[in-house]
Design a protein around this motif. Structure first.
Motif, PDB file in Angstrom:
ATOM      1  N   LYS A 175       0.831  -1.217   0.000  1.00 21.87           N
ATOM      2  CA  LYS A 175       0.000   0.000   0.000  1.00 21.87           C
ATOM      3  C   LYS A 175       0.865   1.267   0.000  1.00 21.87           C
ATOM      4  CE  LYS A 175      -2.495   2.658   3.473  1.00 21.87           C
ATOM      5  NZ  LYS A 175      -3.783   3.000   4.065  1.00 21.87           N
ATOM      6  N   TYR A 176       1.858   1.316   0.880  1.00 19.01           N
ATOM      7  CA  TYR A 176       2.693   2.512   0.976  1.00 19.01           C
ATOM      8  C   TYR A 176       3.666   2.644  -0.202  1.00 19.01           C
ATOM      9  CZ  TYR A 176       0.924   4.023   5.480  1.00 19.01           C
ATOM     10  OH  TYR A 176       0.112   4.500   6.472  1.00 19.01           O
ATOM     11  N   SER A 177       3.694   1.647  -1.065  1.00 18.66           N
ATOM     12  CA  SER A 177       4.537   1.728  -2.260  1.00 18.66           C
ATOM     13  C   SER A 177       3.711   1.963  -3.523  1.00 18.66           C
ATOM     14  CB  SER A 177       5.357   0.444  -2.414  1.00 18.66           C
ATOM     15  OG  SER A 177       6.136   0.223  -1.262  1.00 18.66           O
ATOM     16  N   THR A 178       2.385   2.081  -3.367  1.00 16.43           N
ATOM     17  CA  THR A 178       1.542   2.337  -4.533  1.00 16.43           C
ATOM     18  C   THR A 178       0.594   3.513  -4.288  1.00 16.43           C
ATOM     19  OG1 THR A 178      -0.009   0.619  -3.793  1.00 16.43           O
ATOM     20  CG2 THR A 178       1.598  -0.017  -5.452  1.00 16.43           C
ATOM     21  N   ASN A 179      -0.092   3.527  -3.138  1.00 17.87           N
ATOM     22  CA  ASN A 179      -1.114   4.547  -2.924  1.00 17.87           C
ATOM     23  C   ASN A 179      -1.441   4.685  -1.435  1.00 17.87           C
ATOM     24  OD1 ASN A 179      -2.907   6.478  -3.752  1.00 17.87           O
ATOM     25  ND2 ASN A 179      -4.434   5.077  -4.595  1.00 17.87           N
ATOM     26  N   PRO A 180      -0.562   5.395  -0.682  1.00 18.56           N
ATOM     27  CA  PRO A 180      -0.730   5.437   0.782  1.00 18.56           C
ATOM     28  C   PRO A 180      -2.074   6.021   1.235  1.00 18.56           C
ATOM     29  CG  PRO A 180       1.406   6.343   0.129  1.00 18.56           C
ATOM     30  CD  PRO A 180       0.631   6.121  -1.129  1.00 18.56           C
ATOM     31  N   TYR A 181      -2.551   7.028   0.507  1.00 15.93           N
ATOM     32  CA  TYR A 181      -3.820   7.658   0.907  1.00 15.93           C
ATOM     33  C   TYR A 181      -4.970   6.964   0.171  1.00 15.93           C
ATOM     34  CZ  TYR A 181      -0.684  11.512   2.347  1.00 15.93           C
ATOM     35  OH  TYR A 181       0.304  12.277   2.910  1.00 15.93           O
ATOM     36  N   ASN A 182      -5.035   5.631   0.254  1.00 16.25           N
ATOM     37  CA  ASN A 182      -5.990   4.925  -0.613  1.00 16.25           C
ATOM     38  C   ASN A 182      -7.431   5.000  -0.146  1.00 16.25           C
ATOM     39  OD1 ASN A 182      -5.352   3.251   1.533  1.00 16.25           O
ATOM     40  ND2 ASN A 182      -5.467   1.369   0.344  1.00 16.25           N
ATOM     41  N   VAL A 183      -7.662   5.331   1.121  1.00 13.28           N
ATOM     42  CA  VAL A 183      -9.043   5.456   1.611  1.00 13.28           C
ATOM     43  C   VAL A 183      -9.345   6.938   1.843  1.00 13.28           C
ATOM     44  CG1 VAL A 183     -10.692   4.793   3.399  1.00 13.28           C
ATOM     45  CG2 VAL A 183      -8.900   3.184   2.699  1.00 13.28           C
ATOM     46  N   ASN A 184     -10.344   7.453   1.145  1.00 10.24           N
ATOM     47  CA  ASN A 184     -10.654   8.877   1.262  1.00 10.24           C
ATOM     48  C   ASN A 184     -11.399   9.168   2.569  1.00 10.24           C
ATOM     49  OD1 ASN A 184     -13.735   9.550   0.703  1.00 10.24           O
ATOM     50  ND2 ASN A 184     -13.172   7.708  -0.447  1.00 10.24           N
ATOM     51  N   SER A 185     -11.429  10.448   2.958  1.00 12.40           N
ATOM     52  CA  SER A 185     -11.964  10.840   4.275  1.00 12.40           C
ATOM     53  C   SER A 185     -13.458  10.569   4.423  1.00 12.40           C
ATOM     54  CB  SER A 185     -11.739  12.334   4.505  1.00 12.40           C
ATOM     55  OG  SER A 185     -10.400  12.668   4.329  1.00 12.40           O
ATOM     56  N   MET A 186     -14.230  10.738   3.343  1.00 11.25           N
ATOM     57  CA  MET A 186     -15.676  10.523   3.458  1.00 11.25           C
ATOM     58  C   MET A 186     -15.991   9.054   3.661  1.00 11.25           C
ATOM     59  SD  MET A 186     -17.024  13.199   0.527  1.00 11.25           S
ATOM     60  CE  MET A 186     -15.840  12.663  -0.717  1.00 11.25           C
ATOM     61  N   THR A 187     -15.308   8.207   2.926  1.00 16.05           N
ATOM     62  CA  THR A 187     -15.522   6.767   3.048  1.00 16.05           C
ATOM     63  C   THR A 187     -15.054   6.261   4.408  1.00 16.05           C
ATOM     64  OG1 THR A 187     -15.413   6.446   0.684  1.00 16.05           O
ATOM     65  CG2 THR A 187     -14.826   4.545   2.046  1.00 16.05           C
ATOM     66  N   MET A 188     -13.948   6.838   4.885  1.00 17.02           N
ATOM     67  CA  MET A 188     -13.449   6.453   6.208  1.00 17.02           C
ATOM     68  C   MET A 188     -14.522   6.758   7.253  1.00 17.02           C
ATOM     69  SD  MET A 188      -9.528   6.552   7.278  1.00 17.02           S
ATOM     70  CE  MET A 188      -9.081   7.662   6.030  1.00 17.02           C
ATOM     71  N   ALA A 189     -15.155   7.939   7.143  1.00 20.28           N
ATOM     72  CA  ALA A 189     -16.212   8.324   8.081  1.00 20.28           C
ATOM     73  C   ALA A 189     -17.434   7.412   7.922  1.00 20.28           C
ATOM     74  CB  ALA A 189     -16.596   9.786   7.838  1.00 20.28           C
ATOM     75  N   ALA A 190     -17.804   7.116   6.677  1.00 20.74           N
ATOM     76  CA  ALA A 190     -18.945   6.225   6.432  1.00 20.74           C
ATOM     77  C   ALA A 190     -18.688   4.848   7.044  1.00 20.74           C
ATOM     78  CB  ALA A 190     -19.206   6.099   4.934  1.00 20.74           C
ATOM     79  N   GLY A 191     -17.452   4.391   6.953  1.00 20.53           N
ATOM     80  CA  GLY A 191     -17.086   3.091   7.519  1.00 20.53           C
ATOM     81  C   GLY A 191     -17.226   3.085   9.033  1.00 20.53           C
ATOM     82  N   ILE A 192     -16.803   4.169   9.679  1.00 22.62           N
ATOM     83  CA  ILE A 192     -16.954   4.259  11.140  1.00 22.62           C
ATOM     84  C   ILE A 192     -18.429   4.109  11.509  1.00 22.62           C
ATOM     85  CG2 ILE A 192     -16.764   5.851  13.114  1.00 22.62           C
ATOM     86  CD1 ILE A 192     -14.158   6.924  11.783  1.00 22.62           C
ATOM     87  N   GLY A 193     -19.294   4.809  10.776  1.00 17.40           N
ATOM     88  CA  GLY A 193     -20.733   4.705  11.027  1.00 17.40           C
ATOM     89  C   GLY A 193     -21.248   3.287  10.822  1.00 17.40           C
ATOM     90  N   ALA A 194     -20.765   2.642   9.781  1.00 14.30           N
ATOM     91  CA  ALA A 194     -21.250   1.293   9.463  1.00 14.30           C
ATOM     92  C   ALA A 194     -20.862   0.292  10.550  1.00 14.30           C
ATOM     93  CB  ALA A 194     -20.699   0.848   8.115  1.00 14.30           C
ATOM     94  N   PHE A 195     -19.642   0.430  11.086  1.00 10.83           N
ATOM     95  CA  PHE A 195     -19.218  -0.526  12.119  1.00 10.83           C
ATOM     96  C   PHE A 195     -19.867  -0.220  13.474  1.00 10.83           C
ATOM     97  CE2 PHE A 195     -15.732  -1.327   9.072  1.00 10.83           C
ATOM     98  CZ  PHE A 195     -15.875  -2.707   8.981  1.00 10.83           C
ATOM     99  N   LEU A 196     -20.157   1.061  13.719  1.00  9.86           N
ATOM    100  CA  LEU A 196     -20.811   1.408  14.992  1.00  9.86           C
ATOM    101  C   LEU A 196     -22.279   0.984  15.003  1.00  9.86           C
ATOM    102  CD1 LEU A 196     -19.412   5.004  15.765  1.00  9.86           C
ATOM    103  CD2 LEU A 196     -18.918   2.883  17.018  1.00  9.86           C
ATOM    104  N   ASP A 197     -22.940   1.059  13.857  1.00 11.74           N
ATOM    105  CA  ASP A 197     -24.390   0.819  13.809  1.00 11.74           C
ATOM    106  C   ASP A 197     -24.689  -0.666  13.562  1.00 11.74           C
ATOM    107  OD1 ASP A 197     -27.106   0.998  13.644  1.00 11.74           O
ATOM    108  OD2 ASP A 197     -27.136   2.612  12.161  1.00 11.74           O
TER     109      ASP A 197
END
Lengths: 354, 354
Positions: B235-257
């Protein structure tokens, strides 16, 4: 490393992104982010898209491409979007370099180029910048490989003219020339206008800087339709749905809202000139930046020391340990208020050291 | 193809995603999307994140990982997120296969495995499913390469038991066994509980199906911390910022709910049982699906014909041309209302053909 990792990657050194400490609030001038939020239209469209995420994003980006192509002055089959421009650069290293076609790039440039070459097991030919940190176009004539040039270059900020870029294209008809224009919107000429003329030109840009979408991850490449088709072959063989629906919507907003885009980049260029003059008044030497950062050194202050002391005082800038540039720091252009804090901090450090 | 494409990829056949026609409104049962929108919490957090996109997303996913690790019952250093699970599968093919370590997977499975092997120039060993479309675990004992098994398998929907998975792990101590659990939340046992016991186990999951985030692109891998470290190297040799901020936030919601997650998957399993019975009443044979789709054939109707006629009537299902499964269609489980439209459409087609 596990015992299972392929020998292909055992000696790989990954890229190190700029630090993002979570322990305190910094004035963050270390990763060339925009100090302005995304365009209000970008934000609105992204928020709308958040309600429909159960459906896959469109791998063909059929709503984004026409809007972007219109804004950028290219045809729809001359553009490809990706999850940030790092992804597209990696696709380009995959598609256009191999054991017989090395990657040719400056010794001082975006630090990821060497990692892209390594992970794709491609030989690399690093060409030193001149004494005064410039790219000499002649050094790339008949390069014998795929040329990769950041214009303006990072971390120097110095730009080549369009004539100089064109001379490199002409002198490498058998190889792709990748012009990485991550910072082009801050006072440098884009090579996009040359893509109809040169089938070997690939221009890579990003929405991370001038369009305030670093956290959205939206990069794009422009070039002859055959080059774009090659990159699509790589995309559809690794991650077809690489651009998510919210970012796609944010991108549409960013390309439609030309006025906001122009306002942001003009403000950043003004603030850059202001900060440069103020740093020069303090005795710093600043390279001639056409980007949203300054690359500066002071004859009386060690580069790493300045970086460390700024960090202790709550201001993050970026220092590189590469010997040729270790006296410099790269300072992102933020708001005028942020630059005033930086300048005040630098002054304090200089006074403490006297 | 341009004249510049590396010979490495000249004969590459990319993956073909499920069709997404824009010409009319279809009842879309062809790409295994959830009929339910993302959790309200996911949506809210994603919308909030849209205002801060000028800052890079966190490459280390430091807010998402603790929430997900807690929900999934793993340690924080045993999980890695990516831009969809296709990206992580590609990382795993890169990290754990090479010229000496082939990829070993069923002849009928997720169609992308063969593309991942091809693009990474890795030999592949395809093991036929049994006569009744099952994976026989014994066929993978001492596989002599990296085993890749979708559980439940796609497009059959048939699952292996945890004991069967464990027997494969035990019988391949020197090789990584990748269990691709894209559809695991619809009635199949996850192998996640085995990661502390087997250092060669990598479990790949996605938020695209049971968490309604297909358009957000969020996949993840779980395994021994050394395997996760290897994937981070890629990952750090191809695309370190591979997860964008909106999706990261959506994921937090999905795992909490958790409640919403359980409600969605239970509804889908109920609707699957309903649709299966109705199709069987019409004379279809349905394989024993533990996923959010049915794989069905009818002794009196050609598979491709049924797909084409359904499409003409506004219902999209997925047909594969692979000889062994060309009599079948894969039908995503939507809402009960959507399945009733499908059933009505299939009945009409059968009556027209009588």
């Amino acid at each position: 490393m596990s015992t299972f990792l392929s020998k292909r990657y055992m000696s790989l050194t990954p890229y190190t992104p700029g630090e993002q400490p979570q322990d305190q609030q910094y004035v963050k001038l270390n990763t060339n982010e925009s100090p302005f939020p995304p365009s209000p239209l970008s934000q609105r469209l992204a928020r709308q898209a958040a309600g429909d995420l159960q459906l896959y994003s469109d791998p063909e980006c059929r709503k984004l491409i026409p809007v972007a192509a219109e804004a950028l002055g290219v045809k729809e089959d001359q553009i490809l979007f990706s999850n940030g421009s790092d992804e597209i650069l990696n696709f380009a290293f995959m598609a256009f370099c191999d054991e017989d076609t090395p990657a040719v790039f400056p010794d001082i440039s975006y630090g990821f180029y060497t990692v892209f070459a390594d992970i794709n097991r491609v030989p690399q030919k690093k060409i030193p910048l001149t004494e005064d940190f410039r790219i000499d176009p002649k050094d790339y004539y008949g390069a014998g490989g795929t040329v990769v040039i950041a214009n303006p270059n990072a971390p120097t900020g110095i730009a080549l003219s369009l004539e100089e870029i064109e001379s490199i294209l002409k002198a490498n008809p058998g190889n792709v020339v990748i012009i990485d224009e991550a910072y082009v919107d801050f006072g440098c000429e884009s090579a996009v206008g040359l893509i109809d003329k040169y089938k070997n030109l690939l221009v890579v840009q990003t929405c991370s800087k001038s369009r305030s979408l670093a956290g959205g991850r939206l990069g794009f490449a422009m070039g002859d339709k055959d080059l774009i088709r090659d990159l699509n072959t790589i995309k559809y063989s690794t991650n077809p749905y690489n651009v998510n629906s919210m970012t796609m919507a944010a991108g549409i907003g960013a390309f439609l809202d030309r006025e906001y885009f122009d306002m942001c980049r003009e403000r950043i260029m003004e603030t850059r000139d202001y900060a440069r003059k103020a740093l020069e008044d303090l005795g710093f030497e600043c390279l001639d930046s056409r980007s949203n950062f300054l690359f500066a050194r002071h004859p009386g202050i060690d580069g790493e020391f300045l970086y460390m002391r700024c960090k202790e005082k709550g201001v993050l800038i970026r220092h590189f340990t590469l010997p040729r540039i270790k006296d410099f720091n790269r300072i992102t252009i933020g708001t005028k208020e942020q630059m005033d804090i930086l300048l005040k901090t630098v002054k304090e450090i200089m006074e403490e050291e006297r």
